[in-house]
Design a protein around this motif. Structure first.
Motif, PDB file in Angstrom:
ATOM      1  N   GLU A  46     -65.713  36.665 115.130  1.00 42.08           N
ATOM      2  CA  GLU A  46     -65.258  36.897 116.491  1.00 42.08           C
ATOM      3  C   GLU A  46     -66.198  36.261 117.508  1.00 42.08           C
ATOM      4  O   GLU A  46     -67.418  36.431 117.446  1.00 42.08           O
ATOM      5  CB  GLU A  46     -65.160  38.396 116.766  1.00 42.08           C
ATOM      6  CG  GLU A  46     -64.632  38.721 118.152  1.00 42.08           C
ATOM      7  CD  GLU A  46     -64.543  40.208 118.423  1.00 42.08           C
ATOM      8  OE1 GLU A  46     -63.976  40.583 119.464  1.00 42.08           O
ATOM      9  OE2 GLU A  46     -65.041  40.992 117.584  1.00 42.08           O
ATOM     10  N   ASN A  99     -60.794  31.410 114.713  1.00 40.62           N
ATOM     11  CA  ASN A  99     -60.871  31.625 116.151  1.00 40.62           C
ATOM     12  C   ASN A  99     -61.163  30.275 116.799  1.00 40.62           C
ATOM     13  O   ASN A  99     -61.836  29.425 116.201  1.00 40.62           O
ATOM     14  CB  ASN A  99     -61.956  32.642 116.488  1.00 40.62           C
ATOM     15  CG  ASN A  99     -61.675  33.993 115.850  1.00 40.62           C
ATOM     16  OD1 ASN A  99     -60.521  34.376 115.685  1.00 40.62           O
ATOM     17  ND2 ASN A  99     -62.720  34.716 115.470  1.00 40.62           N
ATOM     18  N   ASN A 101     -59.224  34.482 119.904  1.00 39.55           N
ATOM     19  CA  ASN A 101     -59.663  35.170 118.696  1.00 39.55           C
ATOM     20  C   ASN A 101     -58.471  35.614 117.857  1.00 39.55           C
ATOM     21  O   ASN A 101     -57.588  36.324 118.337  1.00 39.55           O
ATOM     22  CB  ASN A 101     -60.530  36.380 119.049  1.00 39.55           C
ATOM     23  CG  ASN A 101     -61.950  35.984 119.396  1.00 39.55           C
ATOM     24  OD1 ASN A 101     -62.616  35.288 118.630  1.00 39.55           O
ATOM     25  ND2 ASN A 101     -62.426  36.413 120.563  1.00 39.55           N
ATOM     26  N   ARG A 102     -58.476  35.173 116.614  1.00 43.09           N
ATOM     27  CA  ARG A 102     -57.433  35.580 115.670  1.00 43.09           C
ATOM     28  C   ARG A 102     -58.018  36.460 114.569  1.00 43.09           C
ATOM     29  O   ARG A 102     -57.280  37.066 113.804  1.00 43.09           O
ATOM     30  CB  ARG A 102     -56.809  34.332 115.039  1.00 43.09           C
ATOM     31  CG  ARG A 102     -56.118  33.418 116.069  1.00 43.09           C
ATOM     32  CD  ARG A 102     -56.041  31.999 115.559  1.00 43.09           C
ATOM     33  NE  ARG A 102     -55.235  31.148 116.424  1.00 43.09           N
ATOM     34  CZ  ARG A 102     -55.235  29.823 116.367  1.00 43.09           C
ATOM     35  NH1 ARG A 102     -56.012  29.207 115.490  1.00 43.09           N
ATOM     36  NH2 ARG A 102     -54.477  29.121 117.177  1.00 43.09           N
ATOM     37  N   GLN A 103     -59.361  36.466 114.479  1.00 44.46           N
ATOM     38  CA  GLN A 103     -60.050  37.285 113.495  1.00 44.46           C
ATOM     39  C   GLN A 103     -61.160  38.066 114.186  1.00 44.46           C
ATOM     40  O   GLN A 103     -61.651  37.663 115.240  1.00 44.46           O
ATOM     41  CB  GLN A 103     -60.648  36.412 112.375  1.00 44.46           C
ATOM     42  CG  GLN A 103     -59.612  35.662 111.558  1.00 44.46           C
ATOM     43  CD  GLN A 103     -60.194  35.176 110.249  1.00 44.46           C
ATOM     44  OE1 GLN A 103     -60.912  35.893 109.562  1.00 44.46           O
ATOM     45  NE2 GLN A 103     -59.880  33.942 109.889  1.00 44.46           N
ATOM     46  N   GLU A 129     -55.138  27.531 111.625  1.00 41.31           N
ATOM     47  CA  GLU A 129     -54.768  28.773 112.298  1.00 41.31           C
ATOM     48  C   GLU A 129     -55.568  29.987 111.847  1.00 41.31           C
ATOM     49  O   GLU A 129     -55.485  31.054 112.463  1.00 41.31           O
ATOM     50  CB  GLU A 129     -53.263  29.045 112.103  1.00 41.31           C
ATOM     51  CG  GLU A 129     -52.832  29.368 110.685  1.00 41.31           C
ATOM     52  CD  GLU A 129     -52.624  28.137 109.806  1.00 41.31           C
ATOM     53  OE1 GLU A 129     -52.248  28.315 108.633  1.00 41.31           O
ATOM     54  OE2 GLU A 129     -52.833  27.007 110.307  1.00 41.31           O
ATOM     55  N   ASP A 130     -56.354  29.863 110.773  1.00 45.53           N
ATOM     56  CA  ASP A 130     -57.156  31.001 110.293  1.00 45.53           C
ATOM     57  C   ASP A 130     -58.468  31.141 111.062  1.00 45.53           C
ATOM     58  O   ASP A 130     -59.260  32.037 110.769  1.00 45.53           O
ATOM     59  CB  ASP A 130     -57.456  30.851 108.800  1.00 45.53           C
ATOM     60  CG  ASP A 130     -56.199  30.987 107.948  1.00 45.53           C
ATOM     61  OD1 ASP A 130     -55.240  31.639 108.422  1.00 45.53           O
ATOM     62  OD2 ASP A 130     -56.171  30.439 106.837  1.00 45.53           O
TER      63      ASP A 130
END
Length: 355
Positions: free
Chosen positions: A171, A137, A43-45, A134-135
């Motif tokens: 998410e 998940n 998870n990146r966001q 990369e933006d």
């Protein structure tokens, strides 16, 4: 003469020993992943989904980056088993990433993504998608890790570790990989393993968005296997829907989504094993397979690989799409016409909202 006969017999015996040893290797080393494996999303966001807001889902079988329009595949009667070279695979992957950015989906579902493989020139496509998008998940669920297939003999397809990638701007709180029924005879070495992933994402109001990514069997002639695969997915869909959750299934169904694709695309009426009509009448109550104006737009989502692609002449069909629960409002569904530039599939996308 006796010496020649002995030499020939020796060669025959050696070939039998080698072939027998190879068959033993295939059967002894064959292993399926267990069912219901817990996956670890990256998870990146942390975005939480909302009702009455429009989102976009995209589904794309990327054909492990091996299929430009000039490509034909041996299992369809074509010429090749592996991608031309690493450069071609990377160019196709770059095109797939660019196409994703153009469509700008909230959720992207990819099938036939190789983590490693002789057929894909050992390009890690799972990492490629994660690095270049990369933006999002990121979630990967492995379909299979096949042993070395020494076929076709002149250019063996080799080993492959491949699976399903799901990207999300929301998410992903948890995810699991479920095994699908497959044939248990020798065909299992050619159609390989099958699975689907189930990802959970919170929706404001207390329910969850259940995002399922799958790729069903293509080359099996046993239609009961395809039916059993759908039944297992249908059971998961139905159970989640009864909990009040929003359910969407994206993927390559290897079934004719329109039901009459041969007529729509003016192709041969002969149905391949991967083009039987999708059994819409067997969907659980509360679900639909939205097709919108796809028949009128006449843009196929998949092509046959028996020969290089030629518009209007190649066998084409529509086997990719979405299943959605009726608490999801579908705005439209389309196929993006890429002329099969980077894969033997065109991406399908759906605009929708949670009721």
């Amino acid at each position: 003469m006796k010496k020649i006969i002995k030499i020939l017999l020796g060669i025959v015996v050696a070939l039998i020993v080698v072939f027998g040893g190879y068959l033993i290797y295939l059967f002894v080393s064959y292993d399926r992943l267990p069912d219901a494996i817990t996956l670890n999303p990256v998870n990146r966001q942390t975005q939480t989904l909302e009702t009455n807001k429009t989102y976009r889902a995209m589904s794309h079988n990327i054909g492990y980056g091996a299929y430009p329009p000039s490509y034909s595949f041996f299992m369809d009667g074509g010429d090749y088993s592996r991608a031309y070279d690493k450069k071609t695979v990377k160019e196709n992957m770059q095109g797939i990433v660019q196409t994703t950015k153009e469509l700008a989906p909230t959720f992207a579902f990819y099938q036939e993504v190789d983590q490693d493989g002789d057929r894909s020139q050992h390009v890690d496509q799972v990492a490629f998608l994660g690095e270049h998008l990369e933006d999002y998940n990121h979630l990967y669920g492995q379909n299979y890790d096949s042993d070395y297939l020494f076929y076709p003999f002149t250019d063996p397809i080799g080993k492959a570790k491949s699976g399903l990638v799901t990207l999300s701007q929301a998410e992903i709180t948890s995810s699991k990989r479920y095994s699908l029924p497959i044939e248990t005879n020798f065909n299992k070495f050619f159609d390989l393993d099958r699975a689907f992933t189930v990802s959970r994402m919170p929706v404001k109001g207390g329910h969850e968005f259940i995002a399922i990514n799958t790729h069903l069997s293509a080359f099996t002639k046993d239609r009961s296997i395809q039916a059993a695969q759908l039944e297992k997915i249908f059971n998961v869909m139905e159970n989640e829907y009864k909990k009040g959750n929003y359910v969407l299934v994206a993927g390559d169904y290897n079934h004719d989504v329109l039901g009459n694709s041969p007529e729509v695309f003016n192709t041969s009426k002969k149905r391949e094993t991967w083009t039987h009509p999708f059994p819409k009448d067997q969907l659980p109550a509360g679900f639909q397979l939205p097709t919108g104006n796809l028949a009128a737009e006449k843009i196929p989502s998949a092509r046959a690989l028996d020969k290089p692609y030629k518009e209007g002449k190649s066998y084409t069909t529509l086997i990719d799409g979405f299943l959605v629960s009726d608490n999801i409002a579908v705005n439209n569904v389309h196929v993006k016409d890429m002329q099969f530039k980077y894969s033997d599939h065109n991406p399908v996308y759906l605009d929708f909202s949670f009721k």
